[in-house]
Scaffold this active site. Structure first.
Site, PDB file in Angstrom:
ATOM      1  N   HIS A 208      52.778 -20.614 -17.144  1.00  0.00           N
ATOM      2  CA  HIS A 208      52.973 -21.376 -15.909  1.00  0.00           C
ATOM      3  C   HIS A 208      51.849 -21.062 -14.954  1.00  0.00           C
ATOM      4  CE1 HIS A 208      57.026 -20.217 -17.359  1.00  0.00           C
ATOM      5  NE2 HIS A 208      56.531 -19.016 -17.253  1.00  0.00           N
ATOM      6  N   THR A 209      51.484 -22.029 -14.131  1.00  0.00           N
ATOM      7  CA  THR A 209      50.482 -21.779 -13.098  1.00  0.00           C
ATOM      8  C   THR A 209      51.186 -21.061 -11.969  1.00  0.00           C
ATOM      9  OG1 THR A 209      49.564 -23.924 -13.644  1.00  0.00           O
ATOM     10  CG2 THR A 209      48.739 -22.870 -11.668  1.00  0.00           C
ATOM     11  N   LEU A 210      51.031 -19.759 -11.879  1.00  0.00           N
ATOM     12  CA  LEU A 210      51.652 -19.043 -10.776  1.00  0.00           C
ATOM     13  C   LEU A 210      50.698 -18.876  -9.620  1.00  0.00           C
ATOM     14  CD1 LEU A 210      53.729 -16.323 -12.625  1.00  0.00           C
ATOM     15  CD2 LEU A 210      54.488 -18.467 -11.636  1.00  0.00           C
TER      16      LEU A 210
END
Lengths: 253, 279
Positions: A37-39
């Protein structure tokens, strides 16, 4: 443990060679493979400005991709032409924007292939993109962008934005950097319409002030104008800046 | 068919997974017959582009003009003209579109026609290998224009073969069309000149006795369209049709045919050779 009894654990609870180690402080499920995920955004773009005028819409963005505080990529385009009636500008993570750009471009080609004379309206693109961004956010894997979509379709102007927190805007002036609001209000308030030249002057003034004040901006920008005639992307351009007073500012050296 | 049956009457032509004793796969040949029942489509490559022409027979006066298109866009720079079972052709055009889209997603640029035609041909070929499916009953001509390779023209037939061409024809009048195409010096022509010749060839091979009204579908891709495949604009098409009609009536006058059919929205006018036909 080795059969000969030698202690082979050189450190307890530390990184085991070859195994995935989740550093302290990171939240979610540790040790189950790479994070998908793009955190956190990596290379980011700063503000995007948008203004409606009589007969069309202008969107502007500078050409900087920042890597944190490093002005890393100084000639990237954050504006794209979707089709002859729609333009799109993105701020936030640049990789997510590139992904979005590829998807949208193929979508537009697929529609052109049908050859029935229909094309996506700005409202349609905005609606679709909002849905996509909301779904990704709900899967905890957001597209880390704020996207401004402007267009001129069926003699109607459109200017809206959409981002990972999904706000559907209600004003006619779309901008990302809130400090620009007073400048823009000064020109747009009390007037029903502004002309193209006024709008362009306003945008360029805002870009200049952003360059002076936004610590993540750059003095090279592009402007996209969409009218009944179609889309024109102008740039790269720079603002004339005057730093004469700089030496008078305490702590500026 | 002689040779497609055993003595006890069970044939070699029942499935695509059976060879006949003389080495033919009858199902594939029957698929090609299906193509030959359809009206003609031609494609010609010139020095700066590719032009397609399709003789689209109008089976009913109730059809809207421009419906049942036989020329498809496969990608911005690629067009496809088909002959044969139209439903099979439509499904193959979707396959071709997907291939082009995947190529762009993987490699970041427009698919060269060589690869596209190879991949679609492989797909068509796969359907000639098994008894569970039937071969596609359509041939198609693919044409494209890009900066690196220039104009390209490929034809794929139901057996899954594809070749590159300077000019090719498929459908019922393909032999006659081929003869006409061979007369052209296409390597020296531009698209604008070629459009008129393509229209002329379609009018020549059209059989007015057996088939009545037809619509001429013309499309092109090349420098003239900036590499985008699109239908020829209406004014150029009308001009090309005018040229074609003049040429065909002149030809039939020269051949001493005493009756000339001029079609004008399905009303027929009869002219005798000593009147000049002006339209």
């Amino acid at each position: 443990m080795d059969p000969s009894g030698l202690k082979l654990n050189f450190w307890e609870n530390g990184p085991k060679p070859g195994q995935f180690y989740s550093f302290p402080g990171s939240s979610l499920t540790p040790g189950c493979g790479p994070i998908k995920h793009t955190l956190n955004p990596m290379v980011t773009g700063t503000s995007v400005l948008g203004v409606k005028f009589t007969g069309g819409v202008i969107i502007a963005a500078d050409m900087l991709g920042s890597y944190g505080s490093l002005a890393r990529f100084r000639n990237i385009s954050r504006l794209m032409k979707v089709n002859d009636s729609t333009i799109l500008g993105a701020s936030g993570d640049y990789a997510d924007y590139q992904y979005m750009k590829q998807i949208i471009e193929q979508m537009v080609i697929d529609e052109e292939l049908l050859g029935d004379g229909h094309s996506y309206s700005p409202k349609a693109i905005h609606s679709w993109l909002t849905r996509v961004m909301y779904n990704r956010r709900s899967k905890m894997n957001p597209l880390w962008n704020t996207v401004v979509i402007g267009g001129f379709y069926n003699d109607e102007r459109w200017l809206e934005f959409s981002n990972l927190a999904v706000c559907l805007g209600l004003f006619s002036v779309r901008l990302f950097f809130v400090s620009m609001q007073p400048l823009m209000r000064e020109v747009v308030e009390n007037k029903v319409e502004i002309t193209k030249d006024e709008a362009r002057a306003l945008i360029e003034r805002c870009l200049k002030v952003l360059y002076y004040r936004d610590a993540r901006s750059y003095n090279r920008h592009e402007i996209a104008i969409v009218t009944k005639e179609g889309v024109e992307i102008v740039g790269p351009m720079s603002c004339e800046t005057n730093w004469e007073i700089a030496h008078m500012v305490s702590g500026f050296e | 068919h002689v040779g497609s049956k055993l003595d006890d009457g069970v044939g070699y032509d029942l499935s695509a997974s059976t060879f006949s004793p003389d080495g033919r796969v009858f199902q594939v040949e029957y698929a090609m017959k299906a193509v030959e029942n359809s009206s003609t489509a031609i494609g010609i490559r010139c020095k700066d582009g590719v032009v397609f022409g399709v003789e689209k027979l109008i089976l009913s006066k109730l059809y809207e003009q421009g419906s049942n298109k036989r020329i498809f866009n496969v990608d911005r720079h690629v067009g496809m003209a088909v002959a044969g079972l139209l439903a099979d052709a439509r499904s193959l055009s979707e396959v071709a579109r997907e291939e082009a889209s995947n190529f762009r997603s993987n490699y970041g640029h427009n698919i060269p026609l060589k690869y596209l035609s190879e991949r679609v041909a492989m797909y068509v070929h796969a359907y000639t290998l098994y008894s569970a499916v039937r071969p596609f009953g359509c041939s198609f001509i693919l044409g494209s224009y890009d900066q690196d390779d220039g104009p390209q023209l490929y034809m794929v037939d139901p057996s899954g073969i594809s070749f590159g061409y300077w000019g090719c024809a498929i459908g019922k009048a393909k032999q006659a069309a081929k003869t006409e195409i061979e007369k052209l010096q296409m390597k020296d022509m531009t698209c604008r000149e070629l459009v008129k010749e393509v229209a002329k060839i379609i009018y020549i091979v059209h059989d007015e006795v057996k088939d009545k009204a037809f619509e001429l579908e013309l499309s092109w891709v090349g420098e003239v369209t900036n590499g985008k495949h699109e239908l020829v604009p209406k004014d150029i098409r009308v001009e090309a049709e005018k040229y074609a009609k003049v040429c065909t009536t002149t030809t039939s006058l020269l051949h001493g045919i005493s009756v000339t059919w001029v079609q004008n929205n399905s009303t027929f006018k009869v002219f005798f050779p000593h009147f000049m036909v002006t339209n």
